[in-house]
Design a protein around this motif. Sequence first.
Motif: not given
Length: 557
Positions: A72-78, A84-95, A188-194
């Motif tokens: 599986f993949d997450t929206l945000v990864s490390h 350090e955060l980087q893009g996962g299934l999401a290439e970028s994000w904003e809030h 956004p760190g939690a968006f990288a949770l497995t």
Amino acid sequence: MQARRLKTAMAIAAVAALAVGAAGCAKSERDGDSGEAKTGGTFIFAGAGDPKNFDPIFNDDGESFRPVRQMFDTLVSHKPGTAELQGGLAESWEHDPEGKVWTFKLRQGVKFHDGTPFDAAAVCFNFDRWYNMKGAAAQSQMIYYMDVFGGFANNESPDAGKPVYNKCEAKDGGTAVVTLNQYKGAFPGAFALTSLSIASPEALKKYDANTVKQNGDSFEYSAFATTNPVGTGPFTFGGWDKAKNEITLNRNPDYWGDKAKVDKVIIKIIKDESTRKQELRAGTVQGIDFPAPADRKALEGEGFQVINRPAFNVLYLGLNQKNPKLKDLRVRQAIAYALNRQQLVQTKGPGGAKVADEFMPDTVLGYAPDVQKYEYNPDKAKQLLKDAGAEGLTLNFYYPPDVSRPYMPNPQEIFTVLANDLQAVGIKVNGVPRPWNGGFKDDVQQFGKQDLHILGWTGDYNDPGNFVGTFFGRAKVEFGDQSMTEMFEAITKADATVDDAGKKAAWEQVNRDIAAKWLPAVPLWHAPPAIVVTKDVKGMVASPLTDERFNTVSVGK
């Protein structure tokens, strides 16, 4: 509202504090520009315990996450080897400026293993699935979800609170917008949770993934969770042969990222630490995790690669206040003073381990150097027990003898040392060994049968809420601290503080009060866990989050 790119000091600090050295820069071996790996074969890794299942949202332990992370993949990864955060299934994000509206620009052309497309609708299906989960049994298993999102559309569990999640909208196929009811420092760190991995909506529906049945002290999960997990990751599910204790993962030739170099990964479940080491030496497995501290130098001398991770974890002794005696702060403090933690570190800890005074590493924002410390003092422990009328106290101490965890490489030995310390001050200890999954975790975290237990945590992202908030941010049967509303409220307030200076001060005060006023558990140590592979294994990138992905790994011939 004008959107802005997220920038956090913690994420930047994580790079320096948690970067792994040269092992973190493995390059892909490619045939020109074809994207195909040069090497094939099978990588066999020894798991230390059974996974619970393969549905990400119902899991919270490393043995379950190891195979899940490959599928599986997450929206945000490390970034590999760092926090350090980087893009996962999401290439970028904003809030938005208030941190409540998160807009994700998604990768195009990604497909789930069943051939269905990954898009914004799939993202929203997953978020809405979690939010609308029904059944107290299912909700009680969604530990990470509740730690991050607090509650559900219809709370059926007494542990669930006001939901943080509001809605998810698919603006178009490549844009998903997640709206929260309040700011939360986890993002956004939690968006990288497995646990928050994105699964195929079609497979979730086909295999009735939301159905969880409770049978006494255990839970039964759907066919999605047990035999048909479907994600977007570099490996697909090949089966769990329980007779052989082997989980097979097959290379996904259509993976959107760096394709796996090996054709197959086998996770061979070997619960005994000595047997794992024997099989490594025999060459029947190419990797093991969490070697015993005493074995590291010997394995290096034999030519194995022993790769240390930074210590981004904590081991603690949990105190269950369901026991009336443990509701008395003096008794909990007596237990803290009774433990010779320095000796524990020196005799049972891996090299580089150190005594923990707080429930998070000192690299995390909000660490307070001036907390009350509990130096080893058995005489003080005896006096506190006497003052509390708790002399001759008997406690049931639960521990899992069948696993090694990054923060707990040798639970049987750790239990023995701690039990001896407690008995030396007059506390009688009844040891209760229980298997990790289907025993210990259910007894401790779902039913609260224990008085004492050893457990710990490896951080998922660099934020105090991921440590202190996860443990003590809401009432849990693990600690029996439902009456500690002051603690819950203080943690909620700290987690909702937006500016860095205010957030730092709030979390520092929380840590001071946990040590002096509340003491729901006793922190024991921070330990740098290791991963060991044979000399012919290339490309293993050790993660401070124990978030290793096997698509980078190749095995020499």
